[in-house]
Motif scaffolding. Structure first.
Motif, mmCIF file in Angstrom:
data_model
loop_
_atom_site.group_PDB
_atom_site.id
_atom_site.type_symbol
_atom_site.label_atom_id
_atom_site.label_comp_id
_atom_site.label_asym_id
_atom_site.label_seq_id
_atom_site.Cartn_x
_atom_site.Cartn_y
_atom_site.Cartn_z
ATOM 1 N N ALA A 1 -6.543 -86.385 62.308
ATOM 2 C CA ALA A 1 -6.533 -86.308 63.748
ATOM 3 C C ALA A 1 -7.187 -84.876 63.946
ATOM 4 O O ALA A 1 -7.886 -84.487 64.752
ATOM 5 C CB ALA A 1 -5.239 -86.757 64.492
ATOM 6 N N ALA A 2 -6.544 -83.931 63.541
ATOM 7 C CA ALA A 2 -6.817 -82.565 63.541
ATOM 8 C C ALA A 2 -8.430 -82.228 63.087
ATOM 9 O O ALA A 2 -9.059 -81.708 63.867
ATOM 10 C CB ALA A 2 -5.883 -81.671 62.919
ATOM 11 N N ARG A 3 -8.602 -82.890 61.880
ATOM 12 C CA ARG A 3 -10.055 -82.720 61.519
ATOM 13 C C ARG A 3 -11.056 -83.228 62.408
ATOM 14 O O ARG A 3 -12.120 -82.800 62.813
ATOM 15 C CB ARG A 3 -10.283 -83.223 59.970
ATOM 16 C CG ARG A 3 -9.772 -82.275 58.953
ATOM 17 C CD ARG A 3 -10.063 -82.873 57.770
ATOM 18 N NE ARG A 3 -9.531 -81.967 56.552
ATOM 19 C CZ ARG A 3 -10.062 -81.291 55.621
ATOM 20 N NH1 ARG A 3 -11.291 -81.435 55.757
ATOM 21 N NH2 ARG A 3 -9.521 -80.761 55.054
ATOM 22 N N GLU A 4 -10.806 -84.641 62.960
ATOM 23 C CA GLU A 4 -11.637 -85.070 63.823
ATOM 24 C C GLU A 4 -11.851 -84.471 65.207
ATOM 25 O O GLU A 4 -12.970 -84.231 65.682
ATOM 26 C CB GLU A 4 -11.263 -86.582 64.275
ATOM 27 C CG GLU A 4 -12.002 -87.338 64.852
ATOM 28 C CD GLU A 4 -13.102 -87.943 64.308
ATOM 29 O OE1 GLU A 4 -13.882 -88.626 64.799
ATOM 30 O OE2 GLU A 4 -13.378 -87.697 62.838
ATOM 31 N N ALA A 5 -10.611 -83.605 65.546
ATOM 32 C CA ALA A 5 -10.659 -82.938 66.971
ATOM 33 C C ALA A 5 -11.241 -81.417 66.848
ATOM 34 O O ALA A 5 -11.263 -80.676 67.780
ATOM 35 C CB ALA A 5 -9.048 -83.049 67.390
ATOM 36 N N GLY A 6 -11.227 -81.021 65.563
ATOM 37 C CA GLY A 6 -11.639 -79.686 65.167
ATOM 38 C C GLY A 6 -10.764 -78.613 65.341
ATOM 39 O O GLY A 6 -10.892 -77.609 65.735
ATOM 40 N N CYS A 7 -9.509 -78.880 65.322
ATOM 41 C CA CYS A 7 -8.247 -78.181 65.464
ATOM 42 C C CYS A 7 -7.474 -78.068 64.020
ATOM 43 O O CYS A 7 -7.618 -78.602 62.963
ATOM 44 C CB CYS A 7 -7.352 -78.230 66.393
ATOM 45 S SG CYS A 7 -6.341 -80.082 66.236
ATOM 46 N N SER A 8 -6.688 -76.990 63.814
ATOM 47 C CA SER A 8 -5.968 -76.928 62.758
ATOM 48 C C SER A 8 -4.759 -77.677 62.658
ATOM 49 O O SER A 8 -3.791 -77.793 63.531
ATOM 50 C CB SER A 8 -5.473 -75.360 62.580
ATOM 51 O OG SER A 8 -4.441 -75.009 61.477
ATOM 52 N N PRO A 9 -4.586 -78.289 61.503
ATOM 53 C CA PRO A 9 -3.457 -79.180 61.211
ATOM 54 C C PRO A 9 -1.942 -78.375 61.051
ATOM 55 O O PRO A 9 -0.976 -78.872 60.959
ATOM 56 C CB PRO A 9 -3.569 -80.163 60.034
ATOM 57 C CG PRO A 9 -4.516 -79.367 59.381
ATOM 58 C CD PRO A 9 -5.376 -78.388 60.286
ATOM 59 N N ASP A 10 -2.278 -77.020 60.878
ATOM 60 C CA ASP A 10 -1.021 -75.986 60.444
ATOM 61 C C ASP A 10 -0.283 -75.642 61.702
ATOM 62 O O ASP A 10 0.844 -75.239 61.574
ATOM 63 C CB ASP A 10 -1.577 -75.029 59.556
ATOM 64 C CG ASP A 10 -2.336 -75.112 58.493
ATOM 65 O OD1 ASP A 10 -1.945 -76.041 57.828
ATOM 66 O OD2 ASP A 10 -3.237 -74.471 58.189
ATOM 67 N N GLY A 11 -0.768 -76.046 62.936
ATOM 68 C CA GLY A 11 0.221 -75.654 64.108
ATOM 69 C C GLY A 11 0.985 -76.700 64.428
ATOM 70 O O GLY A 11 0.875 -77.771 63.693
ATOM 71 N N ALA A 12 1.555 -76.672 65.471
ATOM 72 C CA ALA A 12 2.402 -77.575 66.166
ATOM 73 C C ALA A 12 1.554 -78.749 66.786
ATOM 74 O O ALA A 12 1.028 -78.769 67.925
ATOM 75 C CB ALA A 12 3.205 -76.970 67.365
ATOM 76 N N VAL A 13 1.512 -79.716 65.977
ATOM 77 C CA VAL A 13 0.601 -80.914 66.262
ATOM 78 C C VAL A 13 1.291 -82.112 66.065
ATOM 79 O O VAL A 13 2.046 -82.603 65.325
ATOM 80 C CB VAL A 13 -0.715 -80.821 65.263
ATOM 81 C CG1 VAL A 13 -1.498 -82.359 65.713
ATOM 82 C CG2 VAL A 13 -1.413 -79.720 65.548
ATOM 83 N N ALA A 14 1.084 -83.374 67.281
ATOM 84 C CA ALA A 14 1.759 -84.368 67.008
ATOM 85 C C ALA A 14 0.504 -85.467 67.203
ATOM 86 O O ALA A 14 -0.313 -85.334 68.146
ATOM 87 C CB ALA A 14 2.911 -84.638 68.080
ATOM 88 N N VAL A 15 0.638 -86.506 66.623
ATOM 89 C CA VAL A 15 -0.167 -87.925 66.741
ATOM 90 C C VAL A 15 0.562 -88.863 67.349
ATOM 91 O O VAL A 15 1.629 -89.073 67.028
ATOM 92 C CB VAL A 15 -0.827 -88.203 65.502
ATOM 93 C CG1 VAL A 15 -1.748 -89.432 65.549
ATOM 94 C CG2 VAL A 15 -1.797 -87.205 64.812
ATOM 95 N N LEU A 16 0.075 -89.168 68.571
ATOM 96 C CA LEU A 16 0.738 -90.231 69.341
ATOM 97 C C LEU A 16 -0.011 -91.786 69.237
ATOM 98 O O LEU A 16 -1.270 -91.868 69.246
ATOM 99 C CB LEU A 16 0.632 -89.667 70.818
ATOM 100 C CG LEU A 16 1.923 -89.272 71.517
ATOM 101 C CD1 LEU A 16 2.624 -88.044 70.686
ATOM 102 C CD2 LEU A 16 1.878 -89.127 73.141
#
Length: 180
Positions: free
Chosen positions: A17-32
């Protein structure tokens, strides 16, 4: 039972999801998915975000949480380069689910000199492709998956002994409990 190598990309729904959105998966990320946390990054877990939390509870625990939607099609599409990277070194890759695949080590271990040498070459290949993965090698796919989760190589013929101390909840996999 055939020796199997499992490639596991931890927190795969977050990575995809982070790659698709163009953001880093290393930060605080949640997939809903349907208003609940389906998967979260290590940074989010460090703030107390857990799978199954409602969105508001997750945001209360981590105000800087980046929230992304779960899309199984994105999971599968973004995993294709991982499978392609594995297939460059070993034919017959079996996708267990997006984020995890398995391959027999019989031929590749002979070509590269050993199971460990094949595993190291595969990790290098995946790193060059921009993916972090953990490998496990054992007798059969289930044992290899557990070995990957532990980041281990179970010696040939020793998978039963290596699996014995694991807690029973490793069996909590969709379909496996129903099968038993």
């Amino acid at each position: 039972m055939a020796r199997t190598l499992v490639v596991w990309c931890p927190d795969w729904p977050v990575v995809a999801a982070a790659r698709e959105a163009g953001c880093s998966p290393d930060g605080a990320v949640a997939v809903l998915d349907r208003g609940r946390v389906y998967a979260c990054s290590a940074a989010a877990r460090g703030h107390g975000v857990r799978r199954g939390l409602r969105l508001r509870e997750a945001q209360a625990r981590c105000p800087d949480l980046v929230v992304l939607p779960y899309d199984p099609a994105v999971d599968a599409r973004v995993f294709e380069p991982v499978v392609a990277a594995v297939e460059e070194l070993a034919p017959g890759v079996e996708v267990i689910r997006p984020g995890m695949c398995a391959v027999s080590v019989r031929g590749p271990s002979r070509y590269f000199g050993s199971e460990e040498a094949f595993g190291e070459r595969l990790l290098d290949q995946l790193e060059l492709a921009g993916f972090h993965a953990v490998l496990g090698i054992a007798d059969g796919p289930f044992a290899a998956e557990q070995a990957a989760r532990l980041g281990m190589v179970f010696p040939p013929g020793e998978s039963r002994r290596c699996l014995a101390p694991l807690p029973i909840d490793v069996l909590e996999r969709p379909g496996l409990v129903d099968l038993l």
